[in-house]
Write an enzyme that holds these catalytic residues in place. Sequence first.
Site, PDB file in Angstrom:
ATOM      1  CD  GLU A   1       5.177  -1.128  10.396  1.00  0.00           C
ATOM      2  OE1 GLU A   1       5.088   0.114  10.460  1.00  0.00           O
ATOM      3  OE2 GLU A   1       4.205  -1.885  10.513  1.00  0.00           O
TER       4      GLU A   1
ATOM      5  CE  LYS B   1       3.760   0.644   7.134  1.00  0.00           C
ATOM      6  NZ  LYS B   1       2.314   0.582   7.470  1.00  0.00           N
TER       7      LYS B   1
END
Length: 297
Positions: free
Chosen positions: A178, A215
């Site tokens: 992420e 993500k």
Amino acid sequence: MNTDQLNRMHSAPGFIAALDQSGGSTPRALKAYGIDEDAYGDDKDKMFDLVHEMRARIITSPSFTAAHILASILFEQTMDREIEGLPTADFLWERKGIVPILKIDKGLEDETDHVRVMKPIPGLDETLARARDQKHIFGTKARSVILDADEAGVARIVDQQFEIGNQVRAAGLVPILEPEVDIHAPDKEKAEDQLHAGIRELIDGLPEDARIMLKLTPPTKDDLYADFIADPKVVRVAALSGGYSRHDANEILSRNHGLIASFSRALSEGLSVDQSAEDFDATLASSIVSIYQASIS
């Protein structure tokens, strides 16, 4: 890794529910839920008890089902607690059919080169082994932040994300990388182009049997991450809400084909500790359905 969970993450429709607020973000999450700091003061145990009650209320809601939700990301304390007598991850998978994922990062270093890399993660190998063997966790999530376009900074972020991801893969778990781009970055689009190039290079260098997830902040250019979504090494690409309202996050998400949601604040928007069970479930159901619809575009 659990093959049924891998297949579900790769191909089933739905989105990822992020229930992983940690120590620094927990007071904000509780305040949005209607619990002010004077309810727990300096008592951290009480604070975490309250946020676990909130998460358990969400997870046990009749609206929180595998029909719309693929997986849920858990804070380590949530993984170590129980819901209705079962460890949280077991409750998610055995009772709900929802894949459990663990947040592993320990926060961010101060800004350098327009980025904030992750702080060291002490005892990570031991945490991964416990998550895999004792808590039946499928994968992990680790977040860092890009504040503006900066080739050196973005390269540091990407290198660290893949280094941690490789450690997670070696433990037999599937990492969610992420590297968030701040939605207020002065040159967000350029930062995203730099990030895309860095991720592309390192994915291409992974072995053919590697499996990762991503993500990412919803991109300024629609479908920027379409090549990641199509890559066999990438199980799924999810979008964080990043400070957008649920309405705006859903609207941007719906323009990016194959990108699914992994929302936290936008998921719980409108929920309150004082709501009746019926109102709580109705509010959560409305959020879940709207996020799901945006995720299957």
